[in-house]
Design a protein around this motif. Sequence first.
Motif, PDB file in Angstrom:
ATOM      1  N   GLY A 131     -33.347  31.960  55.177  1.00 52.21           N
ATOM      2  CA  GLY A 131     -32.708  30.649  55.112  1.00 52.21           C
ATOM      3  C   GLY A 131     -31.287  30.690  55.652  1.00 52.21           C
ATOM      4  N   PHE A 132     -30.542  31.743  55.317  1.00 53.81           N
ATOM      5  CA  PHE A 132     -29.191  31.909  55.854  1.00 53.81           C
ATOM      6  C   PHE A 132     -29.228  32.064  57.369  1.00 53.81           C
ATOM      7  N   GLU A 133     -30.192  32.822  57.868  1.00 55.15           N
ATOM      8  CA  GLU A 133     -30.295  33.024  59.314  1.00 55.15           C
ATOM      9  C   GLU A 133     -30.604  31.711  60.032  1.00 55.15           C
ATOM     10  N   THR A 134     -31.465  30.891  59.432  1.00 57.09           N
ATOM     11  CA  THR A 134     -31.791  29.582  60.016  1.00 57.09           C
ATOM     12  C   THR A 134     -30.553  28.692  60.041  1.00 57.09           C
ATOM     13  N   PHE A 135     -29.780  28.737  58.964  1.00 54.34           N
ATOM     14  CA  PHE A 135     -28.566  27.919  58.887  1.00 54.34           C
ATOM     15  C   PHE A 135     -27.534  28.387  59.904  1.00 54.34           C
ATOM     16  N   ALA A 136     -27.401  29.691  60.087  1.00 58.98           N
ATOM     17  CA  ALA A 136     -26.474  30.213  61.094  1.00 58.98           C
ATOM     18  C   ALA A 136     -26.881  29.756  62.487  1.00 58.98           C
ATOM     19  N   ALA A 137     -28.178  29.753  62.762  1.00 56.89           N
ATOM     20  CA  ALA A 137     -28.659  29.293  64.068  1.00 56.89           C
ATOM     21  C   ALA A 137     -28.315  27.825  64.276  1.00 56.89           C
ATOM     22  N   ALA A 158     -32.581  24.259  55.385  1.00 59.97           N
ATOM     23  CA  ALA A 158     -32.834  25.619  55.870  1.00 59.97           C
ATOM     24  C   ALA A 158     -33.292  26.538  54.743  1.00 59.97           C
ATOM     25  N   MET A 159     -32.617  26.450  53.585  1.00 67.60           N
ATOM     26  CA  MET A 159     -32.943  27.342  52.481  1.00 67.60           C
ATOM     27  C   MET A 159     -34.327  27.046  51.902  1.00 67.60           C
ATOM     28  N   SER A 160     -34.727  25.789  51.910  1.00 69.56           N
ATOM     29  CA  SER A 160     -36.055  25.436  51.402  1.00 69.56           C
ATOM     30  C   SER A 160     -37.155  25.693  52.422  1.00 69.56           C
ATOM     31  N   HIS A 161     -36.766  26.201  53.600  1.00 70.73           N
ATOM     32  CA  HIS A 161     -37.696  26.359  54.726  1.00 70.73           C
ATOM     33  C   HIS A 161     -38.344  25.006  55.015  1.00 70.73           C
ATOM     34  N   TYR A 162     -37.472  23.999  55.045  1.00 74.88           N
ATOM     35  CA  TYR A 162     -37.859  22.622  55.368  1.00 74.88           C
ATOM     36  C   TYR A 162     -38.954  22.092  54.431  1.00 74.88           C
ATOM     37  N   GLY A 163     -38.684  22.299  53.149  1.00 75.74           N
ATOM     38  CA  GLY A 163     -39.528  21.708  52.125  1.00 75.74           C
ATOM     39  C   GLY A 163     -40.617  22.603  51.569  1.00 75.74           C
ATOM     40  N   GLU A 164     -40.743  23.810  52.076  1.00 74.50           N
ATOM     41  CA  GLU A 164     -41.820  24.682  51.604  1.00 74.50           C
ATOM     42  C   GLU A 164     -41.524  25.257  50.228  1.00 74.50           C
ATOM     43  N   TYR A 165     -40.221  25.490  49.932  1.00 75.93           N
ATOM     44  CA  TYR A 165     -39.843  26.107  48.660  1.00 75.93           C
ATOM     45  C   TYR A 165     -38.821  25.245  47.927  1.00 75.93           C
ATOM     46  N   ASP A 166     -38.866  25.295  46.599  1.00 78.45           N
ATOM     47  CA  ASP A 166     -37.813  24.682  45.803  1.00 78.45           C
ATOM     48  C   ASP A 166     -36.567  25.550  45.875  1.00 78.45           C
ATOM     49  N   LEU A 167     -35.414  24.962  45.573  1.00 83.14           N
ATOM     50  CA  LEU A 167     -34.160  25.701  45.558  1.00 83.14           C
ATOM     51  C   LEU A 167     -33.861  26.216  44.156  1.00 83.14           C
ATOM     52  N   SER A 168     -33.178  27.361  44.092  1.00 81.32           N
ATOM     53  CA  SER A 168     -32.761  27.907  42.801  1.00 81.32           C
ATOM     54  C   SER A 168     -31.662  27.056  42.165  1.00 81.32           C
ATOM     55  N   PHE A 169     -30.839  26.448  43.009  1.00 81.16           N
ATOM     56  CA  PHE A 169     -29.710  25.635  42.560  1.00 81.16           C
ATOM     57  C   PHE A 169     -29.189  24.873  43.767  1.00 81.16           C
ATOM     58  N   LEU A 196     -12.969  29.460  57.921  1.00 76.15           N
ATOM     59  CA  LEU A 196     -13.685  30.307  56.968  1.00 76.15           C
ATOM     60  C   LEU A 196     -14.766  29.447  56.321  1.00 76.15           C
ATOM     61  N   LEU A 197     -15.969  29.991  56.233  1.00 75.01           N
ATOM     62  CA  LEU A 197     -17.089  29.260  55.636  1.00 75.01           C
ATOM     63  C   LEU A 197     -17.741  30.121  54.566  1.00 75.01           C
ATOM     64  N   LEU A 198     -17.801  29.587  53.336  1.00 74.97           N
ATOM     65  CA  LEU A 198     -18.475  30.269  52.221  1.00 74.97           C
ATOM     66  C   LEU A 198     -19.756  29.508  51.891  1.00 74.97           C
ATOM     67  N   VAL A 199     -20.874  30.251  51.808  1.00 75.16           N
ATOM     68  CA  VAL A 199     -22.165  29.642  51.495  1.00 75.16           C
ATOM     69  C   VAL A 199     -22.835  30.449  50.385  1.00 75.16           C
ATOM     70  N   ASP A 200     -23.241  29.746  49.331  1.00 73.53           N
ATOM     71  CA  ASP A 200     -23.928  30.347  48.184  1.00 73.53           C
ATOM     72  C   ASP A 200     -25.209  29.550  47.978  1.00 73.53           C
ATOM     73  N   ALA A 201     -26.375  30.202  48.083  1.00 73.73           N
ATOM     74  CA  ALA A 201     -27.635  29.458  48.009  1.00 73.73           C
ATOM     75  C   ALA A 201     -28.772  30.379  47.609  1.00 73.73           C
ATOM     76  N   PHE A 222     -21.592  33.411  65.706  1.00 64.34           N
ATOM     77  CA  PHE A 222     -21.363  34.090  64.434  1.00 64.34           C
ATOM     78  C   PHE A 222     -22.662  34.201  63.624  1.00 64.34           C
ATOM     79  N   ASP A 223     -22.650  35.095  62.616  1.00 69.82           N
ATOM     80  CA  ASP A 223     -23.766  35.202  61.681  1.00 69.82           C
ATOM     81  C   ASP A 223     -23.203  35.462  60.289  1.00 69.82           C
ATOM     82  N   PHE A 224     -24.106  35.618  59.322  1.00 74.48           N
ATOM     83  CA  PHE A 224     -23.688  35.839  57.934  1.00 74.48           C
ATOM     84  C   PHE A 224     -23.779  37.315  57.539  1.00 74.48           C
ATOM     85  N   GLY A 225     -23.660  38.197  58.516  1.00 69.38           N
ATOM     86  CA  GLY A 225     -23.654  39.625  58.216  1.00 69.38           C
ATOM     87  C   GLY A 225     -22.413  40.053  57.444  1.00 69.38           C
ATOM     88  N   ASP A 226     -22.461  41.250  56.895  1.00 68.57           N
ATOM     89  CA  ASP A 226     -21.330  41.763  56.114  1.00 68.57           C
ATOM     90  C   ASP A 226     -20.106  42.047  56.977  1.00 68.57           C
TER      91      ASP A 226
END
Length: 341
Positions: A131-137, A158-169, A196-201, A222-226
């Motif tokens: 989901g993070f990779e999809t959002f970065a794209a 992106a995190m729900s994979h476009y509706g396939e999964y529910d979100l944790s929060f 600077l962009l912070l994403v928690d999901a 850019f990507d969300f790598g360390d």
Amino acid sequence: MTNYILRDENAIYYECGYSNDNALYLHLGSEAWLITDSRYTVEAKEQVRGAAVVETADLLKAARQLLRSRGVKRLVFDPKEWSVQAIGMLERKLPHLHLSPHPDFSHLKRMIKSEEEIALLKRAAELGREGFETFAAYLNLPGSQRSEKRLHFEMKAAMSHYGEYDLSFDPIVAINANAAKPHALPTDVVIREGDLLLVDAGLKYRRYCSDRTRTAFVKEGFDFGDEQKFSSPTIQKAYDLVRKAHDTAIRKARSGMTGAQIDRLAREVIEKGGMGKYFVHSTGHGVGLDIHEMPYISARGKTIVEDGMVFTIEPGLYFPGKFGIRIEDMVVMRNGRAEIL
């Protein structure tokens, strides 16, 4: 064998493989019942395991009848799940029943995950990373005037994979100064190169949660790598310190430590870096059917961490009005050490 009654959806699901928003679970000796109303009984009878399904319009009345018919004298409940009114109704109608409060009753049972649960949590974490990779794209596509509110919407997709999964929060998507709020709400601030962009999901896979946070420097490709390189030396110093705290806590965590001792592993790194007062929350929390479970990796965490426990490591630094940084991964304790899921 303990007699107990449950009201929380995830606690009930853990016991019998099914739950809904209007159900009770009653366990008495070798017998158990899922008590619910007529909207859910067909589905319940298909999915419930190890319990009889009772259909009723009055859940508490049905529970009282079962308790009375079995002559139950003592019943355990989690006071965090119940209203004073509901417990009062049980006590008034069953004056000879002793209700025994056990806070976190289900969470304590669920702390050590089975191999099947760990596999589900690992899959949830992997899907969350995707989901993070999809959002970065998406962020790397040409565009303009994309506010935090719009990014928040896109991250949910992106995190729900476009509706396939529910979100944790509900995801946190925060730019620059807004990232200094650990639980930031999205604003109309527009993202720009150099921010600077912070994403928690996180998402849920077969009801088990994932939880991940990344902080990134926004630039082309850019990507969300360390590995992140910020244009500001001040931000870079803080980022490197958080990353060191994150990596140190994971590397040094051992089964047999308390939650407080693991919290200390991360906190000492931050304090030695001279930024201790800006680390304003705990280092982590358990994850499972609930997004926040035991054990708690905090300065007050007395629980002994054991193999099979799954929790987050998420140190952060927050500079009000300026910026915030957090890096978070889920880990499982295996063979005495923390393994990133």
